[in-house]
Scaffold this active site. Structure first.
Site, PDB file in Angstrom:
ATOM      1  N   HIS A 141      -9.326 -67.134-110.960  1.00 61.01           N
ATOM      2  CA  HIS A 141     -10.219 -66.067-110.508  1.00 61.01           C
ATOM      3  C   HIS A 141      -9.401 -64.906-109.930  1.00 61.01           C
ATOM      4  O   HIS A 141      -8.997 -64.966-108.771  1.00 61.01           O
ATOM      5  CB  HIS A 141     -11.157 -66.593-109.409  1.00 61.01           C
ATOM      6  CG  HIS A 141     -12.213 -67.511-109.919  1.00 61.01           C
ATOM      7  ND1 HIS A 141     -13.405 -67.048-110.439  1.00 61.01           N
ATOM      8  CD2 HIS A 141     -12.268 -68.860-109.989  1.00 61.01           C
ATOM      9  CE1 HIS A 141     -14.150 -68.076-110.812  1.00 61.01           C
ATOM     10  NE2 HIS A 141     -13.477 -69.189-110.561  1.00 61.01           N
ATOM     11  N   GLU A 163     -10.456 -62.127-108.935  1.00 63.00           N
ATOM     12  CA  GLU A 163     -11.215 -61.509-107.830  1.00 63.00           C
ATOM     13  C   GLU A 163     -11.048 -62.256-106.513  1.00 63.00           C
ATOM     14  O   GLU A 163     -11.397 -61.732-105.453  1.00 63.00           O
ATOM     15  CB  GLU A 163     -12.706 -61.377-108.212  1.00 63.00           C
ATOM     16  CG  GLU A 163     -13.531 -62.639-108.134  1.00 63.00           C
ATOM     17  CD  GLU A 163     -13.354 -63.632-109.282  1.00 63.00           C
ATOM     18  OE1 GLU A 163     -14.071 -64.642-109.287  1.00 63.00           O
ATOM     19  OE2 GLU A 163     -12.494 -63.412-110.173  1.00 63.00           O
ATOM     20  N   CYS A 209     -12.339 -67.627-115.880  1.00 63.15           N
ATOM     21  CA  CYS A 209     -12.721 -69.014-115.605  1.00 63.15           C
ATOM     22  C   CYS A 209     -13.679 -69.517-116.697  1.00 63.15           C
ATOM     23  O   CYS A 209     -13.285 -69.613-117.846  1.00 63.15           O
ATOM     24  CB  CYS A 209     -13.294 -69.144-114.187  1.00 63.15           C
ATOM     25  SG  CYS A 209     -13.369 -70.869-113.638  1.00 63.15           S
TER      26      CYS A 209
END
Length: 198
Positions: A180, A182, A80
């Site tokens: 993202h 994650e 990001c």
């Protein structure tokens, strides 16, 4: 011997622990990098990022990380904002010089839809990348108001309200994703697995 991934802590990455958790789930050993000496002890580097381009560069300078990141030849993955600061120049809160590892500029997303662009969206591979292996049909979680403008190092694009923007880049040992991993469930863990195997 498992791969040791260093997650760079430069003060503004609120998602650092979720990245660490996802990397661990992908099979990496992780170290949170707080000082220059720790860079030597890791095999690969992740640059997380939540916040503004200007603040990110200020923090990296303050920590003495800028020159080191420019010279390091280990694989680096920017996530990001971490991808955006790999570029030459950012226009968030005025003009700010980036790490200049990718010849690119970071500009506001100009689109006839809600900004920031938030939520799950698909990526379209435009050239082969080991980072995106077996992920062509997956969706990833995005949350951003700015985009990287680059024409030479693009590996994936994403469509938002008819506007196509760069969602993944790659140049030599430098990788970046606008989304993202994650927060992208199994697809994100698979991407981290690919990064570990590079």
């Amino acid at each position: 011997m498992s791969c040791i991934v260093g997650v760079v802590n430069y003060g503004i990455a609120g998602n650092i622990h979720s990245i660490k958790k996802a990397l661990n789930a992908a099979g990496a050993r992780t170290v949170i990098i707080n000082d220059i000496e720790q860079f030597e002890k890791v095999d690969k580097i992740v640059l997380p990022g939540v916040g503004s381009f200007k603040d990110a560069m200020m923090e990296l300078k303050k920590d003495g990380f800028v020159q080191l990141l420019k010279e390091i030849d280990k694989p680096i993955l920017g996530i990001c904002l971490g991808m955006q600061i790999l570029s030459t120049l950012g226009y968030e809160y005025g003009k700010t010089k980036g790490l200049n590892l990718i010849s690119a500029e970071v500009k506001p997303i100009l689109v006839d839809a809600k900004v920031p662009h938030v939520g799950f969206n698909s990526i379209e591979s435009v050239r082969d990348s080991r980072l995106l292996k077996d992920l062509e049909n997956e969706e990833f979680y995005f949350m951003h108001s700015y985009e990287m403008v680059n024409y030479t190092d693009v590996v994936a694009l994403t469509d938002y309200a008819g506007h196509r923007f760069v969602s993944a880049i790659q140049k030599d040992n430098i990788f970046g994703v606008q989304f993202h991993p994650e927060k992208s469930r199994e697809a994100g863990i698979k991407l981290f697995e690919n990064f570990i195997k590079l």
